[in-house]
Design an enzyme around this catalytic site. Structure first.
Site, PDB file in Angstrom:
ATOM      1  N   GLU A 230     -15.453   7.468 -22.850  1.00 50.75           N
ATOM      2  CA  GLU A 230     -15.025   8.632 -23.658  1.00 50.75           C
ATOM      3  C   GLU A 230     -15.635   8.707 -25.053  1.00 50.75           C
ATOM      4  O   GLU A 230     -14.929   8.970 -26.025  1.00 50.75           O
ATOM      5  CB  GLU A 230     -13.492   8.618 -23.779  1.00 50.75           C
ATOM      6  CG  GLU A 230     -12.780   8.599 -22.444  1.00 50.75           C
ATOM      7  CD  GLU A 230     -11.270   8.552 -22.559  1.00 50.75           C
ATOM      8  OE1 GLU A 230     -10.764   8.233 -23.658  1.00 50.75           O
ATOM      9  OE2 GLU A 230     -10.593   8.835 -21.557  1.00 50.75           O
ATOM     10  N   GLU A 353     -11.171   7.934 -11.766  1.00 50.11           N
ATOM     11  CA  GLU A 353      -9.737   8.031 -12.110  1.00 50.11           C
ATOM     12  C   GLU A 353      -9.125   9.297 -11.524  1.00 50.11           C
ATOM     13  O   GLU A 353      -8.365   9.996 -12.178  1.00 50.11           O
ATOM     14  CB  GLU A 353      -9.570   8.035 -13.637  1.00 50.11           C
ATOM     15  CG  GLU A 353     -10.238   6.868 -14.327  1.00 50.11           C
ATOM     16  CD  GLU A 353      -9.991   6.819 -15.827  1.00 50.11           C
ATOM     17  OE1 GLU A 353      -9.088   7.519 -16.314  1.00 50.11           O
ATOM     18  OE2 GLU A 353     -10.732   6.083 -16.511  1.00 50.11           O
TER      19      GLU A 353
HETATM   20  C1  GLA Z   1      -8.095   7.645 -19.512  1.00 51.16           C
HETATM   21  C2  GLA Z   1      -8.514   6.197 -19.491  1.00 51.16           C
HETATM   22  C3  GLA Z   1      -7.674   5.383 -18.557  1.00 51.16           C
HETATM   23  C4  GLA Z   1      -6.211   5.735 -18.640  1.00 51.16           C
HETATM   24  C5  GLA Z   1      -6.019   7.201 -18.429  1.00 51.16           C
HETATM   25  C6  GLA Z   1      -4.569   7.602 -18.525  1.00 51.16           C
HETATM   26  O1  GLA Z   1      -8.612   8.406 -18.540  1.00 51.16           O
HETATM   27  O2  GLA Z   1      -9.863   5.980 -19.188  1.00 51.16           O
HETATM   28  O3  GLA Z   1      -7.844   4.043 -18.896  1.00 51.16           O
HETATM   29  O4  GLA Z   1      -5.711   5.341 -19.882  1.00 51.16           O
HETATM   30  O5  GLA Z   1      -6.718   7.858 -19.448  1.00 51.16           O
HETATM   31  O6  GLA Z   1      -3.677   6.667 -18.093  1.00 51.16           O
END
Ligand code: GLA
Length: 523
Positions: A230, A353
């Site tokens: 990020e 994710e």
């Molecule tokens: C982001 C992070 C993860 C997690 C999610 C929410 O996407 O990369 O590690 O913290 O948020 O849980």
């Protein structure tokens, strides 16, 4: 008025994590809201919040906490990892407390062959503050102290004991990284250190993480690591200078505060390459990857890193929102456009994710349709995608629990989304795990679940190309694997039929057909 139930969990070191558990709507009447939660297996404290929206008055009555009855997930449905075995690894994120119920463990063993530790390997949990301060006091400002805590061990033991590969998450990130890490003397009230000191800390941290994991978990297959998470904003710019504590949900980054921009990224990859065990694949990971300026910034960065041989892939977090179905964000075509653009860099892509929220739980059919369209898009690029990982197992344990984003509900039952993404794909025979089949000692059967990186199907001798020597090797290996051994990666590459159970004569025939052009791929 809306009533929200959320939970704060503090681990033994006082690190807090939060999750939204449930919400209810009241027009002034009593409403029943029920939810499920799991307590951590290690020391710490837990707070449950019941809050009304916009400061509305709120009355709570008949509050009770009950132990969950013993449940088992459905056993008569196909394992997701077996449905998708031909294409990519199929994984989930899990935290220590989410892993506590035995039904969750059963679900993971049936459906997933990759685990991401939800929180436990993040800097806030791996950094040893007292050790860092001691280093600074001894005059070593650039040296970091790294530790592994018991929450991480709980999840890693489960992965190791069941032969499940692990996606490492995450080395360099603005969030869940304490502000003091960027400050002189590791003091949150101090000034930011200079770039040189921060680079030394970054290198020392990355080295330390690989060291502690290598020492304690030499047998766990950390096949991929998110090196940087990020770093780009939706407008394609770096984050603004500041610490995570100043604005946990904000755009601030301690890394930008020290470096002024994103020039720290190549160093992170350089150090990760230097200290990660050979063969570990390194990723840049981000959310909202489909915002056009962000897509562009990530691709530009990835191409530069690729030229230097520092990066292996791009992670698309894919926290998506089906809303009420017709107004999903992003649209499937916007998502696919970004996915295509990332694959065109020639790098691997992992969906890291995945979860898809909905406006409410009457919309699971709409959620299922969106999930299926997204999975269809991902499968289209299967040759460039090596893993699809969900962010959580059951809805109630998700970080976005109130919007039910996952494939299994709080009772461990498969939701319509499970059926929509498995429909029409023939699963291979289930791969073995320690609970369903004892681990055997031969190299051949071990490979069914362990330690292989992204596969190059057909490349039995792992020389980077598929030719007739691969077909010959597979045949010889099948005749006498002592005389003609194959590496673990080679065995995985040779399982072109995707049986998941090792190599057979049919695989040799397929490789031969492929080499002489009778078939174009191994579907
Ligand atoms: C982001 C992070 C993860 C997690 C999610 C929410 O996407 O990369 O590690 O913290 O948020 O849980």
């Amino acid at each position: 008025n809306t009533v929200n139930i959320s939970m704060q969990k503090n681990d033994a070191e006082g690190n807090a994590s939060y999750s939204n558990l449930a919400k209810g709507v009241s027009q002034g009447d009593w409403v029943t809201i029920s939810t499920k939660f799991t307590l951590s297996q290690t020391e710490g404290s837990t707070y449950l919040y019941i809050e009304g929206s916009d400061g509305a008055d709120l009355y709570v009555d008949d509050f009770s906490i009950e132990a969950e009855p013993e449940t088992h997930p459905e056993s008569d449905i196909a394992g997701l990892k077996d449905v998708y075995a031909k294409y990519f690894k199929f994984g989930t994120a899990v935290t220590e407390s989410e892993l506590a119920p035995s039904a969750t463990k059963e679900l993971i063993l049936k459906h997933f062959n990759s685990i991401t530790l939800g929180n436990e390997l993040k800097p806030e949990n791996m950094l040893d503050k007292a050790g860092c301060i001691a280093n600074a006091e001894a005059g070593n400002e650039g040296e970091v102290s790294v530790k592994l805590n018991n929450s991480a061990r709980t999840v890693l033991n489960f992965a190791r004991d069941n032969n499940i590969s692990v996606r490492g998450h995450v080395l360099v990130w603005h969030s869940q990284t304490p502000g003091w890490f960027f400050k002189e003397n590791y003091d949150e009230n101090g000034d930011y250190v200079d770039k040189e000191t921060m680079l030394a800390r970054m290198e020392s941290y990355i080295k330390g993480v690989f060291e502690v994991l290598g020492e304690e978990y030499p047998d766990v297959d950390f096949y991929a690591w998110d090196v940087v998470n990020e770093a780009w904003l939706d407008d394609g710019q770096p984050r603004r200078p500041g610490t995570y504590e100043q604005a946990p949900q904000g755009n601030l980054s301690g890394w930008t505060a020290v470096f002024g921009d994103n020039s720290f990224i190549p160093y992170a990859f350089e150090y990760a390459r230097k200290y990660a065990p050979e063969g570990t694949k390194l990723y840049y990971n981000d959310f909202n990857e489909y915002m056009p300026q962000k897509t562009e910034a990530i691709i530009e960065m990835a191409n530069e890193l690729k030229e230097k041989g520092l990066i292996d892939g791009i992670g698309m977090q894919s926290h998506l929102d089906a809303r009420s179905g017709s107004d999903a964000f992003p649209s499937v075509s916007a998502y696919e456009k970004a996915l295509k653009a990332f694959t065109e860099t020639g790098l691997d892509v992992q969906i890291t994710e995945l979860d898809v929220t909905v406006n409410d739980n009457t919309l699971f059919d709409e959620q299922a349709k969106y999930y299926s369209d997204i999975m269809d898009a991902i499968v289209k690029y299967k040759d460039s995608v090596s893993a699809v990982i969900f962010w959580g197992v059951t809805d109630d344990s998700s970080w976005r629990a109130s919007q039910c984003p996952l494939l299994f509900d709080a009772d461990y039952k498969a939701k319509p989304a499970y059926y929509s993404i498995t429909d029409g794909i023939t699963p291979v025979e289930p791969t073995s795990t320690a609970t369903t089949q004892p681990k055997t000692t031969t190299a051949v059967s071990e490979t069914t679940t362990s330690s292989v990186t992204a596969k190059t199907l057909g490349d039995a001798n792992c020389d980077g190309s598929v030719d007739i020597s691969d077909a010959v090797l597979i045949k010889c290996y099948l005749i006498d694997n002592n005389k003609y051994p194959m590496s673990e990666q080679g065995v995985a590459n040779s399982d072109v039929q995707g049986s998941g159970n090792g190599v057979n004569a049919q695989d040799a025939v397929s490789v031969q057909k492929y080499v002489i052009g009778i078939i174009k791929n191994f579907d």
